[in-house]
Enzyme design. Sequence first.
Site, mmCIF file in Angstrom:
data_model
loop_
_atom_site.group_PDB
_atom_site.id
_atom_site.type_symbol
_atom_site.label_atom_id
_atom_site.label_comp_id
_atom_site.label_asym_id
_atom_site.label_seq_id
_atom_site.Cartn_x
_atom_site.Cartn_y
_atom_site.Cartn_z
ATOM 1 N N ASN A 108 -14.040 -2.866 6.334
ATOM 2 C CA ASN A 108 -13.031 -2.520 7.326
ATOM 3 C C ASN A 108 -13.651 -1.587 8.369
ATOM 4 O O ASN A 108 -14.537 -0.813 8.057
ATOM 5 C CB ASN A 108 -11.841 -1.837 6.626
ATOM 6 C CG ASN A 108 -10.776 -1.367 7.585
ATOM 7 O OD1 ASN A 108 -10.361 -0.207 7.560
ATOM 8 N ND2 ASN A 108 -10.300 -2.250 8.446
ATOM 9 N N CYS A 159 -6.518 7.432 5.045
ATOM 10 C CA CYS A 159 -5.815 7.873 6.247
ATOM 11 C C CYS A 159 -6.155 9.329 6.571
ATOM 12 O O CYS A 159 -5.944 10.223 5.754
ATOM 13 C CB CYS A 159 -4.312 7.733 6.066
ATOM 14 S SG CYS A 159 -3.376 8.265 7.521
ATOM 15 N N GLN A 165 0.837 -1.196 0.000
ATOM 16 C CA GLN A 165 0.000 0.000 0.000
ATOM 17 C C GLN A 165 0.874 1.249 0.000
ATOM 18 O O GLN A 165 1.811 1.360 0.783
ATOM 19 C CB GLN A 165 -0.932 0.054 1.207
ATOM 20 C CG GLN A 165 -1.945 1.194 1.060
ATOM 21 C CD GLN A 165 -2.741 1.467 2.311
ATOM 22 O OE1 GLN A 165 -2.192 1.836 3.332
ATOM 23 N NE2 GLN A 165 -4.053 1.283 2.227
#
Length: 477
Positions: A206, A108, A79
């Site tokens: 997730n 993020c 990633q």
Amino acid sequence: KILNSQNYFFLTALAPMVRVGTLPMRLLALDYGADIVYCEVRMDIYTHTYVLETVDFVAPDERVMFRTCSKEKGRVVFQMGTADPERALVVAKLVENDVAAVDVNMGCPKEYSTKGGMGSALLSDPEKIEAILSTLVNGISKPVTCKIRILPTLEDTVNLVKRIEKTGVAAIAVHGRMKEERPRHPVHCDYIQAVAESVSIPVIANGGSSDIVKTFEDIEKFRAAAGASSVMLARAAMWNPSIFRQQGALSVDEVMEDYIRYAVRYDNNPFNTKYCLCQMLRDRVESPFGKRLHAAQTNEEICEVFGMTDFYNKTKAELEARKAALQTNGDQTEQPKHEDDLITMPVRFERRDYPPQITPKMYLLEWSRKEKLDQPVYETEQRTQDRAFQSTVIIDSKKYRSALWEKSKKFAEQAAAIVCLRTLGLPEGRIGEEHSGLVNKRKRDDKKCAALDDSDLCRQPFIQKNNNGDGFRQNGV
């Protein structure tokens, strides 16, 4: 079975986590049953570490940014954090032969990521998302995926995912929280389900570690609640990676010992080792045992805390024995590779391996004079994204180059000279090497040869190419 060029599908995955997703944790997750493991990294240059049997991606200052090995071959996803399509492609091309897929981080929320336009900052720039993903999909041979967070509205989230699907990505991971939300906020399974129903590619759920996933059985509950094809675990796996075991999780103490074995075997950074162990200790980190761990500064001291000193000594002895065998017999993986008129080897110039006034360039220059050949010519290129250098030496109409990039032009030229000398079976001046007479005493005593640039006496012609490849600067004798 899990991943090939036409199909990207898995059941459980270790999520990308800063400071957690290093090689020991990834291998441990695979041992316990994870199908795919992610690593979040930013990397620069490429080298091999044969003693550890790994492939390392190394920054110009020689810090290992990403380490992988054959044990996770075909199951590790690289990633990257990026806001630049072309730079992303350069990085992806460097790693694609050693990973199963390349993933782009678009979720993020941390400032160190978003202030550079990366991570969740990309969610407000769908055009850039499309540019990055399309460039990668069309530029590499491995599957490309991405990981996002949900947008403030369900409609906006579904519209974005549909645009992402059109770029040709093989799968998409959805963290069921908005970029402003944190783990204390509930995961929005309804958003993930709406995404899964709106696209034809696999969707990876997730964000369920706190709300839903406490045991292995809970993984399937989370998948069903989100309507996804797969589940990615972060904090639940960080606290105890054996959550991937169908037979049930192991005790944290047993898991920590398993982790340490991999950390020592693959020479993991001790501060990273300690960080991951402290995450597993959780509320025990302030206990006397936790404080002893926190005080440890090396992997050897960490092993002492866990009563694993014998294991540490045995493993280090095995690694040293292998290193000695490679130095004695020669590493067959470092044999010259011939590509048209270019010969390459993955070697690096280590200043400490040579006497203060001796360099491989000196040996190559003296050999060329002895053989009445034209002096070596060096062509040096600087890479744009990290300002690293790679040099090619031309001698007797043949070209020699190290496959590795160096932190300076001088080191790059020395590495090229090493490739030439080793290919020709010539001495290179290393400490402990039998004196060949190529470099005589007068030159050994000449202070002008002490500098790495081999100025004056050792000055040789070179050609330096700029980072665009469209200009040269020549300096001759």
